[in-house]
Design a protein around this motif. Structure first.
Motif, mmCIF file in Angstrom:
data_model
loop_
_atom_site.group_PDB
_atom_site.id
_atom_site.type_symbol
_atom_site.label_atom_id
_atom_site.label_comp_id
_atom_site.label_asym_id
_atom_site.label_seq_id
_atom_site.Cartn_x
_atom_site.Cartn_y
_atom_site.Cartn_z
ATOM 1 N N ALA A 159 0.923 -1.287 0.041
ATOM 2 C CA ALA A 159 0.097 -0.065 0.031
ATOM 3 C C ALA A 159 0.761 1.272 -0.088
ATOM 4 O O ALA A 159 0.247 2.330 -0.533
ATOM 5 N N ASP A 160 2.111 1.182 0.652
ATOM 6 C CA ASP A 160 3.106 2.273 0.583
ATOM 7 C C ASP A 160 3.836 2.678 -0.514
ATOM 8 O O ASP A 160 4.728 3.272 -0.312
ATOM 9 N N SER A 161 3.678 1.623 -1.472
ATOM 10 C CA SER A 161 4.553 1.555 -2.543
ATOM 11 C C SER A 161 4.976 3.020 -3.301
ATOM 12 O O SER A 161 3.689 3.603 -3.787
ATOM 13 N N VAL A 162 5.764 3.345 -3.719
ATOM 14 C CA VAL A 162 5.963 4.572 -4.789
ATOM 15 C C VAL A 162 6.334 3.694 -6.270
ATOM 16 O O VAL A 162 6.975 2.662 -6.198
ATOM 17 N N PRO A 163 5.994 4.463 -7.375
ATOM 18 C CA PRO A 163 6.406 3.844 -8.590
ATOM 19 C C PRO A 163 7.711 3.547 -8.871
ATOM 20 O O PRO A 163 8.255 4.685 -8.501
ATOM 21 N N LYS A 164 8.017 2.951 -9.598
ATOM 22 C CA LYS A 164 9.575 2.773 -10.040
ATOM 23 C C LYS A 164 9.561 3.427 -11.262
ATOM 24 O O LYS A 164 10.496 4.227 -11.621
ATOM 25 N N TRP A 165 8.517 3.378 -12.209
ATOM 26 C CA TRP A 165 8.583 4.311 -13.745
ATOM 27 C C TRP A 165 7.350 4.995 -13.833
ATOM 28 O O TRP A 165 6.378 4.441 -13.257
ATOM 29 N N ASN B 274 11.967 6.803 -11.373
ATOM 30 C CA ASN B 274 11.689 7.640 -10.092
ATOM 31 C C ASN B 274 12.720 7.300 -9.136
ATOM 32 O O ASN B 274 12.826 6.280 -8.534
ATOM 33 N N PRO B 275 13.524 8.437 -8.804
ATOM 34 C CA PRO B 275 14.635 7.995 -7.978
ATOM 35 C C PRO B 275 14.080 7.833 -6.247
ATOM 36 O O PRO B 275 14.745 7.272 -5.511
ATOM 37 N N GLU B 276 12.817 8.359 -6.106
ATOM 38 C CA GLU B 276 12.191 7.833 -4.800
ATOM 39 C C GLU B 276 12.029 6.239 -4.616
ATOM 40 O O GLU B 276 12.195 5.807 -3.337
ATOM 41 N N HIS B 277 11.915 5.500 -5.571
ATOM 42 C CA HIS B 277 11.791 4.245 -5.357
ATOM 43 C C HIS B 277 13.042 3.540 -4.869
ATOM 44 O O HIS B 277 12.871 2.449 -4.064
#
Length: 66
Positions: free
Chosen positions: A26-32, A51-54
């Motif tokens: 649920a808390d994932s950020v997108p990779k692309w 996405n550098p946040e990934h």
């Protein structure tokens, strides 16, 4: 991130944003992140972004922090 602006007077665009995730948490950020825009007369603009946040999120999870 750098996107160039293209001016097209009196042209309507349809745009889409696609997100790609590596898991279902649920808390994932997108990779692309993929951006696309289409307009009249064959206009097309597409951009794929990493996405550098990934990567930061993966490191936090390995350390056990949210």
């Amino acid at each position: 991130m750098e996107l160039h602006v293209v001016e097209r007077p009196a042209n309507a665009f349809q745009y889409s944003v696609y997100l790609e995730y590596t898991d279902d948490l649920a808390d994932s950020v997108p990779k692309w992140i993929q951006l696309e825009a289409n307009g009249k007369d064959g206009f097309y603009l597409g951009k794929d972004l990493d996405n550098p946040e990934h990567a930061d999120q993966l490191q936090r999870r390995q350390r056990g922090t949210p």
